[in-house]
Design an enzyme around this catalytic site. Sequence first.
Site, short mmCIF file in Angstrom:
data_model
loop_
_atom_site.label_atom_id
_atom_site.label_comp_id
_atom_site.label_asym_id
_atom_site.label_seq_id
_atom_site.Cartn_x
_atom_site.Cartn_y
_atom_site.Cartn_z
CB THR A 209 -0.99 0.11 1.54
OG1 THR A 209 -2.16 -1.14 1.19
CG2 THR A 209 -1.76 1.50 1.47
NE ARG A 237 -10.27 -5.66 3.37
CZ ARG A 237 -8.95 -5.32 3.53
NH1 ARG A 237 -8.79 -4.75 2.53
NH2 ARG A 237 -8.12 -5.31 4.73
CG ASP A 240 -6.60 0.61 6.44
OD1 ASP A 240 -6.36 -0.75 5.85
OD2 ASP A 240 -5.12 0.89 6.60
CB THR A 260 1.07 0.79 5.58
OG1 THR A 260 0.82 -0.71 4.06
CG2 THR A 260 2.39 0.70 6.47
N GLY A 263 -5.91 -3.59 7.64
CA GLY A 263 -7.37 -2.81 8.03
C GLY A 263 -8.23 -3.11 8.65
#
Length: 342
Positions: A209, A237, A240, A260, A263
């Site tokens: 991420t 899905r 975060d 990161t 989530g």
Amino acid sequence: MSHVIRFLISMAALVAFATVESEGQPMSDEFLIAIHGGGGVRSRAAMTPELEAGYRAALRAALEAGHDVLSGGGNSISAVEAAIRVMEDSPLFNAGKGSSYNAEGVHELDASIMEGATLDAGAVAVVQRVKNPITLARRVMENSPHVMLAGDGALEFGKEQGVDIVAPHYFFTQRKWDSLQRRLDQQTEFGKPTSRDSDDQLDPGLYGTVGAVALDKNGNLAAGTSTGGREGKHPGRVGDSPIIGAGTYAKNATLAVSSTGLGEYVIRIGGTKTMSDLMEYRGVSLDEATNAVKDMIEEMGGSIGVVAIDRQGNLSMPYSFNGMYRGYVRQGGDYVVLIYDE
Ligand code: ASP
């Protein structure tokens, strides 16, 4: 001087001090940008010189894009967008081009962006075919009355806004495809690494991420995060990263932060907003706030990495992993790019 006068003078001094304090510490007049390319990295043994050079070059290019904006007098939100776009365009990270696949072999991308001066924010979730989700998140913030758009509606809004839309095949990378096949073959539990290759290569689908935080010359903070989400996720899905207060938060009075990690942990404690609250209501420092949340996540059994800055130019980048792709550059300073505990 009588006791009474001395008392009155000291009270006046106290009030003056309290007023200065309540306005916060003086802000830095220098710009700063910090980025991450995901927590969890290849072990040193498995990192080839070519791959390491590739990561370092990509992180440096992202920093340069942000630095160019800030040194040209641009604002922090533009710097965050510019830096993240570079990482989204690289196949190395789990965002944009290099995004991981969901359980059905489809790319569903998440991103968010936030301005510390206004608390304006924009986000997109579960979006397909958008080349640079961070740009679409910014358009949501600036050109819609909403904070978050998801799915087909987000794609339609992107088309109206004229952002780059690409064919699904654009997001194909052999590395991520192979990683998904390994995950499906091994029936690996969601969020967990697949069994590693013999060379101890870290599961390439799981991490990567990207995020950026910036402080501009006007003292304004901004933060953004973009991801393909966790590999093998259920279609639909949402992690975060696109959730304001979970993966991303910016408030001039406290901090700008991008996180990161899995989530499902960060969402449940509003990780980045909790950092901001600790600073605002408990008066803790930037580093204490980020580490307190890291401790909370680790106690829950999760892991997290963040890049965070405040208006005074402090920087905090703790992580739970074996490393985190990351870097920063200050006005007039050297470019710093880091992968391991170095
Ligand atoms: N936070 C991302 C998610 O859960 C993944 C990551 O940062 O590695 O989608």
